[in-house]
Design a protein around this motif. Structure first.
Motif, PDB file in Angstrom:
ATOM      1  N   SER A  15       0.843  -1.236  -0.036  1.00 58.55           N
ATOM      2  CA  SER A  15      -0.097  -0.090   0.115  1.00 58.55           C
ATOM      3  C   SER A  15       0.993   1.236  -0.137  1.00 58.55           C
ATOM      4  O   SER A  15       1.967   1.161   0.472  1.00 58.55           O
ATOM      5  N   LEU A  16       0.386   2.312  -0.589  1.00 61.20           N
ATOM      6  CA  LEU A  16       1.076   3.427  -0.471  1.00 61.20           C
ATOM      7  C   LEU A  16       0.856   4.395   0.702  1.00 61.20           C
ATOM      8  O   LEU A  16       1.255   5.426   0.966  1.00 61.20           O
ATOM      9  N   ALA A  17      -0.025   3.906   1.499  1.00 52.20           N
ATOM     10  CA  ALA A  17      -0.297   4.336   2.961  1.00 52.20           C
ATOM     11  C   ALA A  17       1.116   4.424   3.552  1.00 52.20           C
ATOM     12  O   ALA A  17       1.948   3.355   3.261  1.00 52.20           O
ATOM     13  N   PRO A  18       1.554   5.565   4.450  1.00 45.74           N
ATOM     14  CA  PRO A  18       2.810   5.544   4.930  1.00 45.74           C
ATOM     15  C   PRO A  18       3.074   4.374   5.813  1.00 45.74           C
ATOM     16  O   PRO A  18       3.992   3.645   5.852  1.00 45.74           O
ATOM     17  N   GLY A  19       2.007   3.771   6.656  1.00 44.41           N
ATOM     18  CA  GLY A  19       1.994   2.467   7.419  1.00 44.41           C
ATOM     19  C   GLY A  19       3.350   2.422   8.473  1.00 44.41           C
ATOM     20  O   GLY A  19       3.855   1.314   8.648  1.00 44.41           O
ATOM     21  N   LEU A  20       3.522   3.389   8.861  1.00 41.72           N
ATOM     22  CA  LEU A  20       4.737   3.679   9.814  1.00 41.72           C
ATOM     23  C   LEU A  20       4.507   3.285  11.292  1.00 41.72           C
ATOM     24  O   LEU A  20       3.445   3.881  11.624  1.00 41.72           O
ATOM     25  N   LYS A  21       5.356   2.290  11.836  1.00 42.52           N
ATOM     26  CA  LYS A  21       4.718   1.999  13.115  1.00 42.52           C
ATOM     27  C   LYS A  21       5.788   2.112  14.169  1.00 42.52           C
ATOM     28  O   LYS A  21       7.134   1.689  13.741  1.00 42.52           O
ATOM     29  N   PRO A  22       5.850   2.582  15.317  1.00 40.11           N
ATOM     30  CA  PRO A  22       6.981   2.603  16.392  1.00 40.11           C
ATOM     31  C   PRO A  22       7.387   1.409  16.408  1.00 40.11           C
ATOM     32  O   PRO A  22       6.898   0.456  16.922  1.00 40.11           O
ATOM     33  N   LYS A  27      16.479  -1.047  18.252  1.00 39.31           N
ATOM     34  CA  LYS A  27      16.322  -1.689  16.924  1.00 39.31           C
ATOM     35  C   LYS A  27      16.486  -1.004  15.853  1.00 39.31           C
ATOM     36  O   LYS A  27      16.151  -1.474  14.693  1.00 39.31           O
ATOM     37  N   TRP A  28      16.883   0.255  15.891  1.00 42.89           N
ATOM     38  CA  TRP A  28      16.936   0.955  14.769  1.00 42.89           C
ATOM     39  C   TRP A  28      17.996   0.555  13.622  1.00 42.89           C
ATOM     40  O   TRP A  28      17.411   0.434  12.467  1.00 42.89           O
ATOM     41  N   LEU A  29      18.739   0.235  14.035  1.00 45.57           N
ATOM     42  CA  LEU A  29      19.911  -0.324  12.968  1.00 45.57           C
ATOM     43  C   LEU A  29      20.279  -1.806  13.316  1.00 45.57           C
ATOM     44  O   LEU A  29      21.208  -2.305  12.374  1.00 45.57           O
ATOM     45  N   SER A  30      19.934  -2.325  14.343  1.00 43.10           N
ATOM     46  CA  SER A  30      20.425  -3.724  14.752  1.00 43.10           C
ATOM     47  C   SER A  30      19.214  -4.762  15.062  1.00 43.10           C
ATOM     48  O   SER A  30      18.178  -4.045  15.534  1.00 43.10           O
ATOM     49  N   PRO A  31      19.349  -5.957  14.829  1.00 41.14           N
ATOM     50  CA  PRO A  31      20.539  -6.376  14.221  1.00 41.14           C
ATOM     51  C   PRO A  31      20.508  -6.307  12.655  1.00 41.14           C
ATOM     52  O   PRO A  31      19.370  -6.134  11.998  1.00 41.14           O
ATOM     53  N   ASP A  32      21.647  -6.081  12.231  1.00 44.42           N
ATOM     54  CA  ASP A  32      21.764  -6.059  10.785  1.00 44.42           C
ATOM     55  C   ASP A  32      21.842  -7.098   9.850  1.00 44.42           C
ATOM     56  O   ASP A  32      22.876  -7.812  10.127  1.00 44.42           O
ATOM     57  N   SER A  33      20.818  -7.538   9.183  1.00 45.14           N
ATOM     58  CA  SER A  33      20.724  -8.899   8.573  1.00 45.14           C
ATOM     59  C   SER A  33      21.618  -9.013   7.170  1.00 45.14           C
ATOM     60  O   SER A  33      21.937  -9.953   6.831  1.00 45.14           O
ATOM     61  N   GLU A  34      21.871  -7.883   6.689  1.00 49.18           N
ATOM     62  CA  GLU A  34      22.701  -7.876   5.442  1.00 49.18           C
ATOM     63  C   GLU A  34      23.976  -7.478   5.708  1.00 49.18           C
ATOM     64  O   GLU A  34      24.810  -7.275   4.356  1.00 49.18           O
ATOM     65  N   VAL A  35      24.772  -7.573   6.557  1.00 47.64           N
ATOM     66  CA  VAL A  35      26.036  -7.082   6.758  1.00 47.64           C
ATOM     67  C   VAL A  35      27.025  -8.024   5.863  1.00 47.64           C
ATOM     68  O   VAL A  35      27.858  -7.700   5.093  1.00 47.64           O
ATOM     69  N   LEU A 161      10.285   5.047  13.864  1.00 44.76           N
ATOM     70  CA  LEU A 161       9.096   4.308  13.048  1.00 44.76           C
ATOM     71  C   LEU A 161       9.583   3.338  11.897  1.00 44.76           C
ATOM     72  O   LEU A 161      10.638   3.766  11.323  1.00 44.76           O
ATOM     73  N   GLU A 162       9.108   2.502  11.909  1.00 42.71           N
ATOM     74  CA  GLU A 162       9.540   1.580  10.659  1.00 42.71           C
ATOM     75  C   GLU A 162       8.221   0.965   9.921  1.00 42.71           C
ATOM     76  O   GLU A 162       7.167   1.152  10.147  1.00 42.71           O
ATOM     77  N   ARG A 163       8.674   0.985   8.515  1.00 44.62           N
ATOM     78  CA  ARG A 163       7.741   0.319   7.434  1.00 44.62           C
ATOM     79  C   ARG A 163       8.345  -0.730   6.759  1.00 44.62           C
ATOM     80  O   ARG A 163       9.690  -0.520   6.666  1.00 44.62           O
ATOM     81  N   PHE A 164       7.830  -1.678   5.855  1.00 46.38           N
ATOM     82  CA  PHE A 164       8.335  -2.373   4.777  1.00 46.38           C
ATOM     83  C   PHE A 164       7.506  -1.999   3.610  1.00 46.38           C
ATOM     84  O   PHE A 164       6.566  -1.725   3.372  1.00 46.38           O
ATOM     85  N   GLN A 205      12.314   0.186   5.941  1.00 47.76           N
ATOM     86  CA  GLN A 205      12.558   1.735   6.227  1.00 47.76           C
ATOM     87  C   GLN A 205      12.251   2.131   7.531  1.00 47.76           C
ATOM     88  O   GLN A 205      11.365   1.681   8.212  1.00 47.76           O
ATOM     89  N   THR A 206      13.108   3.044   7.803  1.00 51.12           N
ATOM     90  CA  THR A 206      13.052   3.567   9.215  1.00 51.12           C
ATOM     91  C   THR A 206      13.101   5.007   9.047  1.00 51.12           C
ATOM     92  O   THR A 206      13.827   5.633   8.365  1.00 51.12           O
ATOM     93  N   ILE A 207      12.373   5.935   9.885  1.00 51.79           N
ATOM     94  CA  ILE A 207      12.505   7.338  10.220  1.00 51.79           C
ATOM     95  C   ILE A 207      12.689   7.790  11.626  1.00 51.79           C
ATOM     96  O   ILE A 207      12.016   7.073  12.437  1.00 51.79           O
ATOM     97  N   THR A 208      13.569   8.374  11.720  1.00 56.41           N
ATOM     98  CA  THR A 208      13.925   9.136  13.174  1.00 56.41           C
ATOM     99  C   THR A 208      14.416  10.513  13.226  1.00 56.41           C
ATOM    100  O   THR A 208      15.061  10.843  11.967  1.00 56.41           O
TER     101      THR A 208
END
Length: 272
Positions: A15-22, A27-35, A161-164, A205-208
């Motif tokens: 969906s194009l709704a922002p869909g951001l959840k706290p 957990k902002w950048l960790s764990p980093d699954s793609e290192v 806030l996080e979304r996928f 995606q995250t925003i802070t």
């Protein structure tokens, strides 16, 4: 094959709704699954394609504060990068985009290290306000820009806030400023190659908001896994099919899904 870190199709169609959840700020950048799977290639591209993946309109204070925040999570950066933002981006798999309000209060993309763009060019978007960053999808996202802008305004430092966002693509490439080479691969592939060719692309995606400068840091962690790993059994395949089929047609066109429809159906038929 690894177990994919994120399976957002279980939440339904994109969906194009922002869909951001706290989420927990820890957990902002960790764990980093793609290192292991991405960071070495990412840092190489940061050096060999710098003009395409890095931009800075002159916001040293916000960049310094962003780097401090990233280093606090991932450890200190090396001295061999020209910008502290690049030093920070070299420590995590996530891309880092910085937005600040202009004199009219519009949020503008002012700096970024963007090495895994999902079919857009940093050179085209740097210096653009939100209205220039988000292409309108007819009948699918009325008021999207104003909703995101209000969310940025109201965001308080310390909250994350996080979304996928997700799609499918041909092959495993992450550095994809254009979708056309991948679409050409999909058009040329026979049905029997679908499971080998198709990959699941997720943006976490995250925003802070930073406390000193008030800059919004938009992070994008791009994960690529073969579709066959993403759909290990019939339950996963049914959930994926429901999400794939349930998308708004205008949004499906925007995401380029009609090009992949034939191969997705061939893959699902083989799996089920």
């Amino acid at each position: 094959m690894r177990t994919p870190p994120y399976l957002p199709y279980f939440a339904g169609a994109p969906s194009l709704a922002p869909g951001l959840k706290p989420i927990d700020p820890g957990k902002w950048l960790s764990p980093d699954s793609e290192v292991e799977s991405w960071l070495p290639e990412k840092t190489m591209l940061m050096r060999t394609h710098r003009a395409q993946v890095f931009a800075d309109t002159g916001i040293p204070d916000a960049i310094a504060e962003t780097a401090e925040a990233v280093f606090a999570v991932a450890g200190p950066g090396g001295p061999y990068w020209d910008s502290p933002l690049e030093a920070a981006a070299a420590r995590v798999s996530d891309d880092l985009c910085l937005l600040l309000p202009d004199e009219r209060g519009e949020w503008v993309l002012r700096a970024a290290s963007l090495v895994a763009p999902t079919f857009w060019s940093l050179a085209d978007k740097i210096g653009q306000p939100l209205a220039g960053l988000h292409t309108t999808v007819p009948a699918a996202n009325p008021g999207l820009v104003s909703r995101i802008s209000r969310m940025f305004d109201a965001l308080t430092p310390g909250k994350v806030l996080e979304r996928f966002n997700w799609t499918v693509q041909a092959g495993p490439a992450r550095f994809t400023p254009s979708s056309e080479p991948l679409k050409a691969m999909a058009r040329a592939a026979p049905d029997e190659a679908a499971l080998e060719l198709l990959h699941f692309r997720v943006e976490r995606q995250t925003i802070t908001k930073l406390p000193r400068t008030g800059a919004v840091v938009f992070t994008i962690r791009t994960c690529i896994d073969p579709l066959v790993a993403v759909l290990p059994d019939a339950d996963h395949a049914r959930a994926f099919e429901a999400a794939w089929s349930g998308i708004d047609p205008a949004l499906a066109d925007y995401k380029g899904w009609p090009v992949y429809e034939r191969l997705v159906r061939a893959a699902l038929a083989e799996l089920t």
